[in-house]
Design a protein around this motif. Structure first.
Motif, PDB file in Angstrom:
ATOM      1  N   TYR A  33     -88.471  53.672  13.505  1.00 19.43           N
ATOM      2  CA  TYR A  33     -89.749  53.691  13.731  1.00 19.43           C
ATOM      3  C   TYR A  33     -89.846  51.738  12.965  1.00 19.43           C
ATOM      4  N   TYR A  35     -92.934  50.188  11.472  1.00 18.94           N
ATOM      5  CA  TYR A  35     -94.723  50.289  11.307  1.00 18.94           C
ATOM      6  C   TYR A  35     -95.135  48.758  11.039  1.00 18.94           C
ATOM      7  N   VAL A  43    -101.883  50.838   8.330  1.00 16.38           N
ATOM      8  CA  VAL A  43    -101.106  50.881   8.867  1.00 16.38           C
ATOM      9  C   VAL A  43    -101.307  50.844  10.279  1.00 16.38           C
ATOM     10  N   PHE A  45     -98.781  51.662  13.348  1.00 18.96           N
ATOM     11  CA  PHE A  45     -97.738  51.903  15.150  1.00 18.96           C
ATOM     12  C   PHE A  45     -97.335  50.779  15.050  1.00 18.96           C
ATOM     13  N   SER A  48     -91.111  53.434  18.289  1.00 17.23           N
ATOM     14  CA  SER A  48     -90.428  54.296  17.801  1.00 17.23           C
ATOM     15  C   SER A  48     -89.203  54.124  19.151  1.00 17.23           C
ATOM     16  N   GLU A  56     -91.233  55.228  22.291  1.00 18.28           N
ATOM     17  CA  GLU A  56     -92.084  54.568  22.325  1.00 18.28           C
ATOM     18  C   GLU A  56     -93.033  53.466  21.746  1.00 18.28           C
ATOM     19  N   SER A  99     -92.638  65.338  17.007  1.00 16.31           N
ATOM     20  CA  SER A  99     -93.207  65.687  15.777  1.00 16.31           C
ATOM     21  C   SER A  99     -93.902  66.676  14.957  1.00 16.31           C
ATOM     22  N   ILE A 103     -91.758  61.381   7.993  1.00 15.49           N
ATOM     23  CA  ILE A 103     -91.176  60.091   8.465  1.00 15.49           C
ATOM     24  C   ILE A 103     -91.000  59.840   6.869  1.00 15.49           C
TER      25      ILE A 103
ATOM     26  N   GLU B  32    -100.716  68.266  13.130  1.00 17.13           N
ATOM     27  CA  GLU B  32     -99.414  68.671  11.139  1.00 17.13           C
ATOM     28  C   GLU B  32    -100.285  66.854  10.557  1.00 17.13           C
ATOM     29  N   PHE B  34    -100.236  65.317   7.035  1.00 17.93           N
ATOM     30  CA  PHE B  34    -100.080  64.604   5.821  1.00 17.93           C
ATOM     31  C   PHE B  34    -101.017  63.769   5.285  1.00 17.93           C
ATOM     32  N   SER B  90    -100.057  63.730  12.948  1.00 20.98           N
ATOM     33  CA  SER B  90     -99.332  64.248  14.181  1.00 20.98           C
ATOM     34  C   SER B  90     -99.260  65.218  14.769  1.00 20.98           C
ATOM     35  N   GLY B  91     -98.641  65.187  16.432  1.00 21.62           N
ATOM     36  CA  GLY B  91     -98.476  66.661  16.958  1.00 21.62           C
ATOM     37  C   GLY B  91     -97.780  66.755  18.212  1.00 21.62           C
ATOM     38  N   PHE B  92     -97.809  66.976  18.742  1.00 25.33           N
ATOM     39  CA  PHE B  92     -96.883  67.784  20.313  1.00 25.33           C
ATOM     40  C   PHE B  92     -96.885  66.469  20.931  1.00 25.33           C
ATOM     41  N   THR B  94     -98.754  63.906  20.032  1.00 27.91           N
ATOM     42  CA  THR B  94     -98.423  62.352  19.588  1.00 27.91           C
ATOM     43  C   THR B  94     -96.779  61.584  19.478  1.00 27.91           C
ATOM     44  N   GLY B  95     -96.088  63.200  20.149  1.00 29.29           N
ATOM     45  CA  GLY B  95     -94.520  62.208  20.604  1.00 29.29           C
ATOM     46  C   GLY B  95     -94.157  61.714  19.514  1.00 29.29           C
ATOM     47  N   ASN B  96     -93.582  60.490  19.075  1.00 31.31           N
ATOM     48  CA  ASN B  96     -93.311  60.028  17.496  1.00 31.31           C
ATOM     49  C   ASN B  96     -94.436  59.952  16.632  1.00 31.31           C
ATOM     50  N   GLN B  97     -95.235  59.645  16.982  1.00 37.08           N
ATOM     51  CA  GLN B  97     -95.718  58.731  16.751  1.00 37.08           C
ATOM     52  C   GLN B  97     -96.622  59.294  15.283  1.00 37.08           C
ATOM     53  N   PHE B  98     -97.229  58.569  13.737  1.00 36.38           N
ATOM     54  CA  PHE B  98     -97.731  58.911  12.348  1.00 36.38           C
ATOM     55  C   PHE B  98     -99.399  58.166  13.007  1.00 36.38           C
ATOM     56  N   PHE B 100    -102.469  56.905  10.979  1.00 29.92           N
ATOM     57  CA  PHE B 100    -102.944  56.746  10.265  1.00 29.92           C
ATOM     58  C   PHE B 100    -104.295  56.310   9.769  1.00 29.92           C
TER      59      PHE B 100
END
Lengths: 114, 110
Positions: A33, A35, A43, A45, A48, A56, A99, A103, B32, B34, B90-92, B94-98, B100
């Protein structure tokens, strides 16, 4: 403990110049990724990357941005023609899976466009 | 849409006092959550995640689905806790994204 490493830590470039930021993700990670954090802001995104292709990308990641995994270890972010508003801290990150997976971030590359 | 809100940009507490950094989220599925911490001039580091239910450096955070919150707490703040704290989701979906939050800068006053 393995870490994500980034180079350079700080780069100053003139507007319109191309910049390449480099990252070495953690070796057994599969997802990578980028960011961005503009000074004083959150921060954000950018993109990815998985299995040698972008999985994405955000609205920020326009045509002037590109990513590449040129070999088995490096992951690069290229900004073709930098603008003043590209000045920010750019964080590379990697994770084992998708997911919900943690990270792990690099220390960041601070880009200043003048 | 996924949103993470950290209402406090700055928070100052005295050493030894309890500290609570607020995080609220908006997410249609099962998220999820964090907490990441960024000490001065250092990288973002994972502090804790809700599914592990562990305490790191004395910090805890409980996911409250009813209030859609994931506040970070520590009973006795230490000077070395001074840092920037980011809540992330994060979650299903959101794919690979966090995603913030905007972060809360915590200063612990000696």
């Amino acid at each position: 403990e393995p870490e994500v490493t980034q180079t350079p830590s700080h780069q100053v470039t003139q507007m319109g110049q191309e910049v390449i930021l480099r990252c070495v993700p953690i070796s057994n990670h599969l997802y990578f990724y980028w960011y961005r954090q503009i000074l004083g802001q959150k921060v954000e995104f950018l993109v990815s990357f998985y299995n040698n292709e972008i999985s994405e990308k955000s609205e920020i990641f326009d045509d002037q941005f590109s990513v590449e995994r040129p070999d088995g270890s490096n992951f690069t972010l290229k900004i073709r023609s930098t603008k003043l508003e590209d000045s920010a801290m750019y964080f590379c990150a990697s994770s084992i899976g998708v997911s919900g997976n943690t990270i792990y971030f690099g220390e960041g590359s601070w880009l200043t466009v003048v | 849409a996924q949103r993470v809100t950290q209402p406090e940009k700055l928070l100052s507490v005295f050493k030894g006092a309890p500290v609570e950094l607020k995080c609220n989220y908006s997410y249609s599925g099962s998220p999820e959550l964090f907490w990441y911490v960024q000490y001065s001039r250092q990288r973002l580091q994972l502090l804790l995640r809700h599914i592990s239910r562990e305490s790191i450096k004395g910090f805890t955070a409980d996911l409250n689905k009813g209030e859609t919150s994931f506040h970070l707490k520590k009973p006795f703040a230490q000077e070395e806790d001074s840092a920037m704290y980011y809540c992330a989701l994060s979650g299903f979906d959101t794919g690979n994204q966090f995603y913030f939050g905007t972060g809360t800068s915590l200063t612990v006053i000696p």
